[in-house]
Design a protein around this motif. Sequence first.
Motif, PDB file in Angstrom:
ATOM      1  N   ARG A  74       0.831  -1.205   0.000  1.00  0.00           N
ATOM      2  CA  ARG A  74       0.000   0.000   0.000  1.00  0.00           C
ATOM      3  C   ARG A  74       0.865   1.255   0.000  1.00  0.00           C
ATOM      4  O   ARG A  74       0.594   2.213  -0.728  1.00  0.00           O
ATOM      5  CB  ARG A  74      -0.957  -0.004   1.205  1.00  0.00           C
ATOM      6  CG  ARG A  74      -2.090  -1.006   1.053  1.00  0.00           C
ATOM      7  CD  ARG A  74      -3.118  -0.902   2.161  1.00  0.00           C
ATOM      8  NE  ARG A  74      -2.620  -1.292   3.476  1.00  0.00           N
ATOM      9  CZ  ARG A  74      -2.330  -2.546   3.837  1.00  0.00           C
ATOM     10  NH1 ARG A  74      -2.444  -3.532   2.984  1.00  0.00           N
ATOM     11  NH2 ARG A  74      -1.921  -2.805   5.071  1.00  0.00           N
ATOM     12  N   LEU A  75       1.921   1.243   0.807  1.00  0.00           N
ATOM     13  CA  LEU A  75       2.824   2.387   0.845  1.00  0.00           C
ATOM     14  C   LEU A  75       3.470   2.601  -0.525  1.00  0.00           C
ATOM     15  O   LEU A  75       3.518   3.732  -1.022  1.00  0.00           O
ATOM     16  CB  LEU A  75       3.895   2.188   1.919  1.00  0.00           C
ATOM     17  CG  LEU A  75       4.982   3.262   1.995  1.00  0.00           C
ATOM     18  CD1 LEU A  75       4.377   4.650   2.223  1.00  0.00           C
ATOM     19  CD2 LEU A  75       5.984   2.919   3.095  1.00  0.00           C
ATOM     20  N   LYS A  76       3.934   1.544  -1.143  1.00  0.00           N
ATOM     21  CA  LYS A  76       4.557   1.655  -2.465  1.00  0.00           C
ATOM     22  C   LYS A  76       3.574   2.228  -3.486  1.00  0.00           C
ATOM     23  O   LYS A  76       3.923   3.128  -4.264  1.00  0.00           O
ATOM     24  CB  LYS A  76       5.061   0.289  -2.934  1.00  0.00           C
ATOM     25  CG  LYS A  76       5.740   0.326  -4.282  1.00  0.00           C
ATOM     26  CD  LYS A  76       6.213  -1.042  -4.719  1.00  0.00           C
ATOM     27  CE  LYS A  76       6.845  -0.911  -6.097  1.00  0.00           C
ATOM     28  NZ  LYS A  76       6.919  -2.158  -6.795  1.00  0.00           N
ATOM     29  N   LYS A  79       3.066   5.905  -2.796  1.00  0.00           N
ATOM     30  CA  LYS A  79       4.247   6.678  -3.197  1.00  0.00           C
ATOM     31  C   LYS A  79       4.196   6.949  -4.694  1.00  0.00           C
ATOM     32  O   LYS A  79       4.432   8.066  -5.150  1.00  0.00           O
ATOM     33  CB  LYS A  79       5.537   5.926  -2.840  1.00  0.00           C
ATOM     34  CG  LYS A  79       5.922   6.011  -1.390  1.00  0.00           C
ATOM     35  CD  LYS A  79       7.230   5.266  -1.129  1.00  0.00           C
ATOM     36  CE  LYS A  79       7.671   5.438   0.308  1.00  0.00           C
ATOM     37  NZ  LYS A  79       8.957   4.765   0.564  1.00  0.00           N
ATOM     38  N   ALA A  86       5.309   9.300   3.609  1.00  0.00           N
ATOM     39  CA  ALA A  86       5.138   8.466   4.801  1.00  0.00           C
ATOM     40  C   ALA A  86       3.679   8.026   4.868  1.00  0.00           C
ATOM     41  O   ALA A  86       2.800   8.687   4.301  1.00  0.00           O
ATOM     42  CB  ALA A  86       5.511   9.235   6.057  1.00  0.00           C
ATOM     43  N   MET A  87       3.442   6.913   5.566  1.00  0.00           N
ATOM     44  CA  MET A  87       2.079   6.383   5.673  1.00  0.00           C
ATOM     45  C   MET A  87       1.888   5.729   7.024  1.00  0.00           C
ATOM     46  O   MET A  87       2.810   5.130   7.575  1.00  0.00           O
ATOM     47  CB  MET A  87       1.844   5.352   4.558  1.00  0.00           C
ATOM     48  CG  MET A  87       0.425   4.785   4.528  1.00  0.00           C
ATOM     49  SD  MET A  87       0.231   3.534   3.239  1.00  0.00           S
ATOM     50  CE  MET A  87       0.177   2.055   4.262  1.00  0.00           C
ATOM     51  N   GLU A  89      -1.539   3.626   9.258  1.00  0.00           N
ATOM     52  CA  GLU A  89      -2.922   3.163   9.097  1.00  0.00           C
ATOM     53  C   GLU A  89      -3.469   2.643  10.416  1.00  0.00           C
ATOM     54  O   GLU A  89      -2.742   2.077  11.226  1.00  0.00           O
ATOM     55  CB  GLU A  89      -3.048   2.096   8.009  1.00  0.00           C
ATOM     56  CG  GLU A  89      -2.463   0.751   8.333  1.00  0.00           C
ATOM     57  CD  GLU A  89      -2.597  -0.249   7.193  1.00  0.00           C
ATOM     58  OE1 GLU A  89      -2.457  -1.443   7.481  1.00  0.00           O
ATOM     59  OE2 GLU A  89      -2.834   0.123   6.031  1.00  0.00           O
ATOM     60  N   ASN A 119       0.521  14.370   9.150  1.00  0.00           N
ATOM     61  CA  ASN A 119       0.043  13.883   7.860  1.00  0.00           C
ATOM     62  C   ASN A 119      -0.650  15.013   7.115  1.00  0.00           C
ATOM     63  O   ASN A 119      -0.998  16.035   7.702  1.00  0.00           O
ATOM     64  CB  ASN A 119      -0.904  12.704   8.067  1.00  0.00           C
ATOM     65  CG  ASN A 119      -0.189  11.515   8.667  1.00  0.00           C
ATOM     66  OD1 ASN A 119       0.774  11.021   8.108  1.00  0.00           O
ATOM     67  ND2 ASN A 119      -0.636  11.075   9.835  1.00  0.00           N
ATOM     68  N   ILE A 140      -1.459   9.682   5.058  1.00  0.00           N
ATOM     69  CA  ILE A 140      -0.178   9.875   4.382  1.00  0.00           C
ATOM     70  C   ILE A 140       0.331  11.282   4.605  1.00  0.00           C
ATOM     71  O   ILE A 140      -0.432  12.196   4.946  1.00  0.00           O
ATOM     72  CB  ILE A 140      -0.230   9.596   2.859  1.00  0.00           C
ATOM     73  CG1 ILE A 140      -1.051  10.652   2.137  1.00  0.00           C
ATOM     74  CG2 ILE A 140      -0.701   8.189   2.563  1.00  0.00           C
ATOM     75  CD1 ILE A 140      -0.772  10.749   0.653  1.00  0.00           C
TER      76      ILE A 140
END
Length: 142
Positions: A74-76, A79, A86-87, A89, A119, A140
Amino acid sequence: MACSEDAIEEDSFLPPVSEYSLLEVELLGLVNNYRKDHGMAELGRLQEISQQAQLHSLHMAGAKEICHHNFGSRLKALKEQVGAKAMGENVAQGYRTSEAFFKAWLNSPHHKKIMEEENTHFGISAIQAEDKTYVTLIFIRK
């Protein structure tokens, strides 16, 4: 509940988030009101974040567990899609109202910290499965 990184979710199909449910809208409002009341910037809602949240809520409902499986995927994706730097959850299951989900996160130091971080945007998905609601709230920083 323990989480692992075993399964890889497919990013090739991102289901559209055409409308937000009342629970989702209320939760986003509760988070922004809390942030504003405590001197923090309100967060903007991004469709791409909600799509990633939806994929994860569907995963949790299918697995019948709350988890952070595939966090890195999910982060990728975020991005690449929206320039997330940054993330964080918050996930939950087992509550019936937005206030109950929100209160549970506030009462957890780790989840509260995620809501209070610097965020810029967020997205959400609440999926109903077998009389249970699975919620993924992704934050994020751009």
